[in-house]
Design a protein around this motif. Structure first.
Motif, PDB file in Angstrom:
ATOM      1  N   UNK A  90      -8.802  22.397 -66.838  1.00  0.00           N
ATOM      2  CA  UNK A  90      -9.234  23.773 -66.681  1.00  0.00           C
ATOM      3  C   UNK A  90     -10.354  24.295 -67.446  1.00  0.00           C
ATOM      4  N   UNK A  91     -10.143  23.856 -68.771  1.00  0.00           N
ATOM      5  CA  UNK A  91     -11.185  24.298 -69.783  1.00  0.00           C
ATOM      6  C   UNK A  91     -12.512  23.760 -69.373  1.00  0.00           C
ATOM      7  N   UNK A  92     -12.423  22.229 -69.100  1.00  0.00           N
ATOM      8  CA  UNK A  92     -13.665  21.538 -68.874  1.00  0.00           C
ATOM      9  C   UNK A  92     -14.154  21.982 -67.651  1.00  0.00           C
ATOM     10  N   UNK A  93     -13.564  22.444 -66.435  1.00  0.00           N
ATOM     11  CA  UNK A  93     -14.275  23.038 -65.407  1.00  0.00           C
ATOM     12  C   UNK A  93     -14.853  24.383 -65.798  1.00  0.00           C
ATOM     13  N   UNK A  94     -14.057  25.238 -66.434  1.00  0.00           N
ATOM     14  CA  UNK A  94     -14.618  26.535 -66.849  1.00  0.00           C
ATOM     15  C   UNK A  94     -15.997  26.320 -67.619  1.00  0.00           C
ATOM     16  N   UNK A  95     -16.032  25.258 -68.440  1.00  0.00           N
ATOM     17  CA  UNK A  95     -17.368  24.846 -69.127  1.00  0.00           C
ATOM     18  C   UNK A  95     -18.381  24.525 -68.119  1.00  0.00           C
ATOM     19  N   UNK A  96     -17.872  23.658 -67.621  1.00  0.00           N
ATOM     20  CA  UNK A  96     -19.000  23.060 -66.572  1.00  0.00           C
ATOM     21  C   UNK A  96     -19.598  24.138 -65.617  1.00  0.00           C
ATOM     22  N   UNK A  97     -18.709  24.910 -64.948  1.00  0.00           N
ATOM     23  CA  UNK A  97     -19.235  26.404 -64.358  1.00  0.00           C
ATOM     24  C   UNK A  97     -19.961  27.197 -65.277  1.00  0.00           C
ATOM     25  N   UNK A  98     -19.643  27.396 -66.265  1.00  0.00           N
ATOM     26  CA  UNK A  98     -20.651  28.394 -67.385  1.00  0.00           C
ATOM     27  C   UNK A  98     -21.951  27.639 -67.800  1.00  0.00           C
ATOM     28  N   UNK A  99     -21.896  26.131 -67.912  1.00  0.00           N
ATOM     29  CA  UNK A  99     -23.160  25.636 -68.308  1.00  0.00           C
ATOM     30  C   UNK A  99     -24.017  25.219 -67.004  1.00  0.00           C
ATOM     31  N   UNK A 100     -23.214  25.160 -65.903  1.00  0.00           N
ATOM     32  CA  UNK A 100     -23.756  24.658 -64.395  1.00  0.00           C
ATOM     33  C   UNK A 100     -24.306  23.419 -64.556  1.00  0.00           C
ATOM     34  N   UNK A 101     -23.233  22.398 -65.045  1.00  0.00           N
ATOM     35  CA  UNK A 101     -23.621  21.113 -65.171  1.00  0.00           C
ATOM     36  C   UNK A 101     -22.511  20.329 -64.727  1.00  0.00           C
ATOM     37  N   UNK A 102     -22.676  18.994 -64.535  1.00  0.00           N
ATOM     38  CA  UNK A 102     -21.425  18.019 -64.122  1.00  0.00           C
ATOM     39  C   UNK A 102     -21.206  16.973 -65.354  1.00  0.00           C
ATOM     40  N   UNK A 103     -22.064  16.997 -66.299  1.00  0.00           N
ATOM     41  CA  UNK A 103     -21.656  16.191 -67.468  1.00  0.00           C
ATOM     42  C   UNK A 103     -21.298  17.019 -68.650  1.00  0.00           C
ATOM     43  N   UNK A 104     -20.135  16.563 -69.122  1.00  0.00           N
ATOM     44  CA  UNK A 104     -19.411  17.089 -70.324  1.00  0.00           C
ATOM     45  C   UNK A 104     -19.254  15.939 -71.317  1.00  0.00           C
ATOM     46  N   UNK A 105     -19.857  16.018 -72.387  1.00  0.00           N
ATOM     47  CA  UNK A 105     -19.667  15.208 -73.447  1.00  0.00           C
ATOM     48  C   UNK A 105     -19.060  15.830 -74.784  1.00  0.00           C
ATOM     49  N   UNK A 106     -18.814  14.720 -75.467  1.00  0.00           N
ATOM     50  CA  UNK A 106     -18.326  15.495 -76.996  1.00  0.00           C
ATOM     51  C   UNK A 106     -19.245  16.505 -77.566  1.00  0.00           C
ATOM     52  N   UNK A 107     -20.557  16.125 -77.491  1.00  0.00           N
ATOM     53  CA  UNK A 107     -21.459  16.972 -78.121  1.00  0.00           C
ATOM     54  C   UNK A 107     -21.705  18.112 -77.358  1.00  0.00           C
ATOM     55  N   UNK A 108     -21.251  18.462 -76.262  1.00  0.00           N
ATOM     56  CA  UNK A 108     -21.418  19.586 -75.412  1.00  0.00           C
ATOM     57  C   UNK A 108     -20.204  20.661 -75.720  1.00  0.00           C
ATOM     58  N   UNK A 109     -18.903  19.793 -76.132  1.00  0.00           N
ATOM     59  CA  UNK A 109     -17.838  20.561 -76.627  1.00  0.00           C
ATOM     60  C   UNK A 109     -18.008  21.122 -77.914  1.00  0.00           C
ATOM     61  N   UNK A 110     -18.731  20.393 -78.672  1.00  0.00           N
ATOM     62  CA  UNK A 110     -19.193  20.804 -80.263  1.00  0.00           C
ATOM     63  C   UNK A 110     -20.151  22.001 -80.117  1.00  0.00           C
ATOM     64  N   UNK A 111     -21.013  21.723 -79.190  1.00  0.00           N
ATOM     65  CA  UNK A 111     -22.237  22.806 -79.266  1.00  0.00           C
ATOM     66  C   UNK A 111     -21.513  24.309 -78.909  1.00  0.00           C
ATOM     67  N   UNK A 112     -20.617  24.168 -78.108  1.00  0.00           N
ATOM     68  CA  UNK A 112     -19.949  25.389 -77.342  1.00  0.00           C
ATOM     69  C   UNK A 112     -18.850  25.943 -78.197  1.00  0.00           C
ATOM     70  N   UNK A 113     -18.761  25.251 -79.486  1.00  0.00           N
ATOM     71  CA  UNK A 113     -17.678  25.718 -80.550  1.00  0.00           C
ATOM     72  C   UNK A 113     -16.165  25.780 -79.822  1.00  0.00           C
ATOM     73  N   UNK A 114     -15.939  24.613 -78.854  1.00  0.00           N
ATOM     74  CA  UNK A 114     -14.569  24.254 -78.468  1.00  0.00           C
ATOM     75  C   UNK A 114     -13.789  23.379 -79.244  1.00  0.00           C
ATOM     76  N   UNK A 115     -14.556  22.424 -80.067  1.00  0.00           N
ATOM     77  CA  UNK A 115     -14.093  21.503 -80.988  1.00  0.00           C
ATOM     78  C   UNK A 115     -15.169  21.549 -82.122  1.00  0.00           C
ATOM     79  N   UNK A 116     -14.613  21.192 -83.179  1.00  0.00           N
ATOM     80  CA  UNK A 116     -15.658  20.822 -84.368  1.00  0.00           C
ATOM     81  C   UNK A 116     -15.865  19.344 -84.285  1.00  0.00           C
ATOM     82  N   UNK A 117     -16.852  18.931 -85.300  1.00  0.00           N
ATOM     83  CA  UNK A 117     -17.543  17.679 -85.218  1.00  0.00           C
ATOM     84  C   UNK A 117     -16.460  16.467 -85.847  1.00  0.00           C
ATOM     85  N   UNK A 118     -15.435  17.026 -86.559  1.00  0.00           N
ATOM     86  CA  UNK A 118     -14.533  16.113 -87.159  1.00  0.00           C
ATOM     87  C   UNK A 118     -13.427  15.870 -86.263  1.00  0.00           C
TER      88      UNK A 118
END
Length: 148
Positions: free
Chosen positions: A80-108
């Motif tokens: 659900x969270x991945x779909x929400x993020x994909x809709x928000x960014x209007x992209x079909x690729x979600x990487x770990x770096x994308x999650x970090x940039x959007x504050x969902x997870x930290x680098x560690x």
């Protein structure tokens, strides 16, 4: 009112107890420390948790269990969270770096994708680990799963 006329409230300021200033002061001699023993000596400091010779609480309480030092603590992310993020960014690729940039997870963090929720569009997801249901849901809709 002027600065030089200000003073603290009556009784709010006391003189400190002056210890070890001779017998005439009433607090000379042993200087309120009593006779003999570790507490009367200079440089006395008790150990943390010391209870005067009584068995300390930490040693009295029974211990049990085991903490695995090699345990990997995963940060869960649902579809659900991945779909929400994909809709928000209007992209079909979600990487770990994308999650970090959007504050969902930290680098560690180590990310695990879980299968709660529905995907509406094809997603290419990169993460450290996937649950079987998440992997199946992503691949069923035509997306790809990339384990880091």
């Amino acid at each position: 009112m002027k600065l030089h006329t200000l003073s603290p409230a009556e009784g709010s300021v006391k003189n400190r107890k002056r210890i070890g200033r001779g017998t005439g002061s009433g607090r000379g001699g042993t200087s309120t420390r009593g006779h003999k023993g570790a507490k009367s000596r200079s440089g006395y400091k008790s150990k943390l948790g010391f209870e005067g010779g009584q068995m300390p609480l930490q040693r009295r309480v029974p211990k049990f269990g085991f903490k695995n030092i090699n345990r990997i603590e995963y940060k869960p992310i649902n579809l659900v969270e991945l779909q929400r993020l994909a809709d928000k960014l209007s992209t079909d690729t979600i990487s770990f770096e994308t999650l970090v940039e959007n504050g969902i997870v930290s680098k560690k963090d180590v990310v695990k994708v879980l299968g709660t929720g529905e995907l509406t569009g094809k997603l290419n997801v990169s993460a450290h680990k996937f649950s079987a249901s998440a992997e199946e849901a992503i691949q069923k809709i035509g997306g790809t799963v990339n384990k880091l």
